[in-house]
Design an enzyme around this catalytic site. Structure first.
Site, PDB file in Angstrom:
ATOM      1  N   SER A  43       7.218  -9.072  -1.788  1.00  0.00           N
ATOM      2  CA  SER A  43       6.617  -9.843  -0.689  1.00  0.00           C
ATOM      3  C   SER A  43       5.631 -10.876  -1.218  1.00  0.00           C
ATOM      4  O   SER A  43       5.120 -10.743  -2.325  1.00  0.00           O
ATOM      5  CB  SER A  43       5.892  -8.891   0.246  1.00  0.00           C
ATOM      6  OG  SER A  43       5.054  -8.031  -0.496  1.00  0.00           O
ATOM      7  N   LYS A  96       2.854 -11.809   5.849  1.00  0.00           N
ATOM      8  CA  LYS A  96       3.579 -11.250   4.705  1.00  0.00           C
ATOM      9  C   LYS A  96       5.033 -11.670   4.856  1.00  0.00           C
ATOM     10  O   LYS A  96       5.657 -11.393   5.880  1.00  0.00           O
ATOM     11  CB  LYS A  96       3.436  -9.722   4.780  1.00  0.00           C
ATOM     12  CG  LYS A  96       3.917  -8.972   3.600  1.00  0.00           C
ATOM     13  CD  LYS A  96       3.303  -7.580   3.635  1.00  0.00           C
ATOM     14  CE  LYS A  96       3.921  -6.658   2.635  1.00  0.00           C
ATOM     15  NZ  LYS A  96       3.138  -5.457   2.408  1.00  0.00           N
ATOM     16  N   ASP A 154      -0.259   6.818  -0.096  1.00  0.00           N
ATOM     17  CA  ASP A 154      -0.557   5.959  -1.238  1.00  0.00           C
ATOM     18  C   ASP A 154      -1.946   5.335  -1.073  1.00  0.00           C
ATOM     19  O   ASP A 154      -2.132   4.142  -1.296  1.00  0.00           O
ATOM     20  CB  ASP A 154       0.533   4.880  -1.372  1.00  0.00           C
ATOM     21  CG  ASP A 154       0.513   4.203  -2.740  1.00  0.00           C
ATOM     22  OD1 ASP A 154      -0.153   4.716  -3.666  1.00  0.00           O
ATOM     23  OD2 ASP A 154       1.148   3.135  -2.880  1.00  0.00           O
ATOM     24  N   GLU A 188      -9.253  -7.007  -1.797  1.00  0.00           N
ATOM     25  CA  GLU A 188      -9.131  -5.562  -2.020  1.00  0.00           C
ATOM     26  C   GLU A 188     -10.471  -4.935  -2.388  1.00  0.00           C
ATOM     27  O   GLU A 188     -11.255  -5.525  -3.126  1.00  0.00           O
ATOM     28  CB  GLU A 188      -8.150  -5.299  -3.170  1.00  0.00           C
ATOM     29  CG  GLU A 188      -6.746  -5.777  -2.865  1.00  0.00           C
ATOM     30  CD  GLU A 188      -5.794  -5.690  -4.056  1.00  0.00           C
ATOM     31  OE1 GLU A 188      -6.212  -5.210  -5.132  1.00  0.00           O
ATOM     32  OE2 GLU A 188      -4.639  -6.121  -3.891  1.00  0.00           O
ATOM     33  N   ASP A 212      -0.730  -1.304   3.543  1.00  0.00           N
ATOM     34  CA  ASP A 212       0.376  -0.878   2.690  1.00  0.00           C
ATOM     35  C   ASP A 212       0.934   0.496   3.072  1.00  0.00           C
ATOM     36  O   ASP A 212       0.735   1.491   2.367  1.00  0.00           O
ATOM     37  CB  ASP A 212      -0.082  -0.879   1.221  1.00  0.00           C
ATOM     38  CG  ASP A 212       1.051  -1.330   0.316  1.00  0.00           C
ATOM     39  OD1 ASP A 212       2.205  -1.286   0.789  1.00  0.00           O
ATOM     40  OD2 ASP A 212       0.808  -1.730  -0.818  1.00  0.00           O
ATOM     41  N   GLU A 265      -6.726  -0.362  -4.069  1.00  0.00           N
ATOM     42  CA  GLU A 265      -5.905  -1.588  -3.905  1.00  0.00           C
ATOM     43  C   GLU A 265      -5.363  -1.695  -2.493  1.00  0.00           C
ATOM     44  O   GLU A 265      -5.021  -2.782  -2.035  1.00  0.00           O
ATOM     45  CB  GLU A 265      -4.678  -1.583  -4.814  1.00  0.00           C
ATOM     46  CG  GLU A 265      -4.916  -1.893  -6.243  1.00  0.00           C
ATOM     47  CD  GLU A 265      -4.551  -0.685  -7.073  1.00  0.00           C
ATOM     48  OE1 GLU A 265      -5.244   0.358  -6.928  1.00  0.00           O
ATOM     49  OE2 GLU A 265      -3.605  -0.785  -7.862  1.00  0.00           O
ATOM     50  N   ALA A 275      -7.517 -10.280   5.578  1.00  0.00           N
ATOM     51  CA  ALA A 275      -8.653  -9.621   4.913  1.00  0.00           C
ATOM     52  C   ALA A 275      -9.331 -10.643   4.010  1.00  0.00           C
ATOM     53  O   ALA A 275      -8.891 -10.879   2.886  1.00  0.00           O
ATOM     54  CB  ALA A 275      -8.162  -8.420   4.111  1.00  0.00           C
TER      55      ALA A 275
HETATM   56  P1  ATP Z   1       3.446  -3.978  -4.066  1.00  0.00           P
HETATM   57  O1  ATP Z   1       4.294  -4.231  -2.880  1.00  0.00           O
HETATM   58  O2  ATP Z   1       4.080  -4.370  -5.339  1.00  0.00           O
HETATM   59  O3  ATP Z   1       2.822  -2.604  -4.075  1.00  0.00           O
HETATM   60  P2  ATP Z   1       1.218  -5.201  -2.815  1.00  0.00           P
HETATM   61  O4  ATP Z   1       1.197  -4.040  -1.905  1.00  0.00           O
HETATM   62  O5  ATP Z   1      -0.082  -5.652  -3.399  1.00  0.00           O
HETATM   63  O6  ATP Z   1       2.219  -4.981  -3.989  1.00  0.00           O
HETATM   64  P3  ATP Z   1       1.481  -7.108  -0.715  1.00  0.00           P
HETATM   65  O7  ATP Z   1       1.096  -6.120   0.319  1.00  0.00           O
HETATM   66  O8  ATP Z   1       2.574  -8.051  -0.433  1.00  0.00           O
HETATM   67  O9  ATP Z   1       1.898  -6.397  -2.041  1.00  0.00           O
HETATM   68  O10 ATP Z   1       0.201  -7.914  -1.111  1.00  0.00           O
HETATM   69  C1  ATP Z   1       0.209  -8.953  -2.060  1.00  0.00           C
HETATM   70  C2  ATP Z   1      -1.219  -9.433  -2.279  1.00  0.00           C
HETATM   71  O11 ATP Z   1      -1.742  -9.986  -1.066  1.00  0.00           O
HETATM   72  C3  ATP Z   1      -2.209  -8.354  -2.712  1.00  0.00           C
HETATM   73  O12 ATP Z   1      -3.052  -8.904  -3.711  1.00  0.00           O
HETATM   74  C4  ATP Z   1      -3.007  -8.062  -1.498  1.00  0.00           C
HETATM   75  O13 ATP Z   1      -4.323  -7.733  -1.806  1.00  0.00           O
HETATM   76  C5  ATP Z   1      -2.959  -9.359  -0.723  1.00  0.00           C
HETATM   77  N1  ATP Z   1      -2.923  -9.052   0.706  1.00  0.00           N
HETATM   78  C6  ATP Z   1      -2.034  -8.237   1.304  1.00  0.00           C
HETATM   79  N2  ATP Z   1      -2.268  -8.148   2.627  1.00  0.00           N
HETATM   80  C7  ATP Z   1      -3.349  -8.928   2.861  1.00  0.00           C
HETATM   81  C8  ATP Z   1      -4.109  -9.242   4.042  1.00  0.00           C
HETATM   82  N3  ATP Z   1      -3.786  -8.715   5.203  1.00  0.00           N
HETATM   83  N4  ATP Z   1      -5.157 -10.083   3.912  1.00  0.00           N
HETATM   84  C9  ATP Z   1      -5.479 -10.594   2.707  1.00  0.00           C
HETATM   85  N5  ATP Z   1      -4.818 -10.321   1.572  1.00  0.00           N
HETATM   86  C10 ATP Z   1      -3.771  -9.500   1.637  1.00  0.00           C
END
Ligand code: ATP
Length: 311
Positions: free
Chosen positions: A25, A42, A137, A98, A155, A141, A94
């Protein structure tokens, strides 16, 4: 039909900067052109999800977030839509990223910040469990910080949903992917019985030893996260995944020599208990002396107080 109730599409958002990338993603900041509200979107490539057999995880994420609805401690999924090549999940933005980044920047959280964020984390998990969702999980992070530094769990791709009798809920295969690659069916239904979900450092001993994962496993992760807040690193960390697992099963962790308040040590010790039946429950955690005088039913106390000064 009003702009707020009709189905959304890409045209309803002004896309801004790319925030980050996951394994299947990409996340962008975006503004709703009608309300001007800021969201994170996303974007998941259909072809990639099908190829990597991730349909099931995307489905789980969507269904758990829908079930959880709105809670300040959990990322809200506002809209989902798709175009020919991608799926779009419109979620809370957000602004401060993180929680892991904050811990890394500060080294450790002090006692006041630890208590402030633990109160929010415990309240959010209690809500999530009351809805029959086990996250599976939890880790820094997967805890994000919003515009006023309040936390939000995210997540849910590894989550498990239980019905009111505590049985695992059948996953509805309602994510229709129309690309050439797949029909919307799960590509990986025959998940291996002993498959490992979660992240090595935070995974519970019962999952490693007996392939069991209940609400207690999320509490185990809370113990690891509390330790990480106050010590700076998770309690079980080997040089390889295998060595980390050995440490977890052997309950092989120590408190460092620097000062850690006794109530925090006591709480961690009672959460990091190998037998999930003997582990503190969320209620035990709330009633622990570290949270003495915390008004757990006072929403404003938990979610509206200003965060402590972070230095
Ligand atoms: P993986 O799927 O490989 O475990 P991930 O969970 O970090 O990775 P994503 O959820 O797509 O994958 O997030 C990618 C990045 O975007 C991360 O660095 C995350 O901190 C940031 N991110 C995800 N959701 C948000 C949000 N709602 N607001 C701000 N940043 C976000």
């Amino acid at each position: 039909m009003s702009a707020s109730s009709r189905r959304r599409s890409v045209k309803d958002f002004q896309f801004g900067n790319k925030i980050g990338e996951g394994s299947y993603s990409t996340v962008y900041k975006a503004v709703d052109v009608y309300s001007r509200k800021v969201f994170a979107i996303k974007i998941l490539s259909k072809a990639h999800i099908v190829k990597e057999k991730k349909i099931k995880y995307v489905n789980i994420e969507k269904q758990t977030l829908n079930r959880l609805g709105h809670h300040p401690g959990i990322v809200t999924l506002y809209y989902t839509f798709q175009d020919e090549s991608s799926l779009f999940f419109v979620i809370d933005f957000a602004e401060y990223g993180e929680l892991l980044t904050l811990i890394r920047k500060l080294g450790t959280l002090n006692e006041v910040s630890t208590k402030y964020y633990m109160i929010q984390l415990v309240d959010a998990i209690k809500f999530m469990h009351s809805k029959g969702v086990i996250h599976r999980d939890l880790k820094p992070e997967n805890i994000l910080l919003n515009h006023d530094m309040k936390l939000m769990i995210t997540d849910f791709g590894a989550a498990k949903m239980l019905d009111e009798n505590g049985n695992a809920e059948e996953l509805q295969s309602n994510l229709s992917i129309n690309s050439n690659g797949g029909s919307g069916e799960n590509g990986d239904d025959k998940e291996k019985a002993a498959s490992f979900v979660g992240t090595a450092e935070y995974v519970s001993p019962e999952l490693l030893q007996h392939n069991e994962c209940g609400y207690e496993s999320d509490i185990w992760a809370v113990g690891c996260i509390l330790y990480q807040f106050i010590v700076g690193l998770p309690p079980f960390k080997g040089s390889t995944e295998y060595l980390t697992f050995e440490k977890i099963i052997g309950l092989d962790y120590k408190f460092p020599n620097h000062f850690i308040p006794d109530p925090i040590k006591h709480l961690i010790t009672n959460i990091l208990v190998i037998d999930p039946k003997k582990r503190y429950t969320i209620k035990d955690v709330q009633e622990h002396q570290f949270f003495k005088n915390v008004p757990w039913t006072d929403f404003n106390y938990i979610w509206k107080r200003n965060p402590p000064k972070i230095e």
